[in-house]
Design a protein around this motif. Structure first.
Motif, short mmCIF file in Angstrom:
data_model
loop_
_atom_site.label_atom_id
_atom_site.label_comp_id
_atom_site.label_asym_id
_atom_site.label_seq_id
_atom_site.Cartn_x
_atom_site.Cartn_y
_atom_site.Cartn_z
N ALA A 65 10.45 21.93 45.20
CA ALA A 65 11.31 22.58 44.52
C ALA A 65 12.42 23.44 45.56
N SER A 82 17.15 26.89 41.11
CA SER A 82 17.51 25.86 40.34
C SER A 82 18.95 25.77 40.19
N LYS A 102 20.27 23.47 38.72
CA LYS A 102 20.56 22.76 37.14
C LYS A 102 20.40 24.10 36.25
#
Length: 162
Positions: A118, A122, A124
């Motif tokens: 990760a 994020s 997204k």
């Protein structure tokens, strides 16, 4: 002209396919868990995206047996698109800074946590909160026009961009 409108114009001039501004407060707890203590200082995110070339993505099922497909994807749909997005985050960050704000660019592809595979933020999530798509069953961001065939980058900001 408001700053977010100026930034939208910059995104268009860089020929990005997606641009959106997100209020990060709905995901504050999630972001704090992954943000290494830095991210909560930035209440807004600018999400940018570039659609991947369909002709290359359509060939991905053949990537294991055809080296040319792997090479084409890496060069044209990964390396080149990531470089375009990273350049755009730099330009947008500079524009925010010149307007008196703070900006923190998040690269299109970076890994901060090797165990979880990760990043520290994020891309997204930012795109989803900006209304550019939804997180699908595959955990990819799905857009109305290009489905999951988009790469994303983010610029976090402290200025009121909404």
């Amino acid at each position: 002209m408001r700053l977010n409108e100026e930034l939208d114009a910059v995104a268009k001039s860089l020929e990005l396919d997606y641009f959106g501004v997100a209020d990060l407060s709905p995901a504050k707890d999630f972001i704090q868990e992954f943000g290494a203590g830095i991210i909560p200082d930035f209440p807004f995110a600018i999400s940018i995206g570039v659609a991947l070339p369909n002709a290359i993505v359509d060939l991905l099922p053949q990537r294991l047996e055809k080296q040319v497909v792997r090479a084409a994807y890496k060069a044209s749909a990964y390396d080149l698109v990531n470089a375009r997005l990273d350049y755009a985050t730099s330009v947008i960050s500079s524009k925010i800074q010149r307007a008196g704000g703070k900006a923190f660019p998040i690269p299109a592809s970076s890994m901060a946590d090797g165990k979880r595979l990760a990043s520290h933020f994020s891309n997204k999530l930012a795109a989803h909160l900006a209304g550019l798509g939804w997180i699908g069953k595959s955990c990819l961001l799905v857009t109305p026009g290009n489905r999951p065939r988009v790469r994303w980058a983010t610029v976090l900001g402290d200025a009121s961009l909404l």
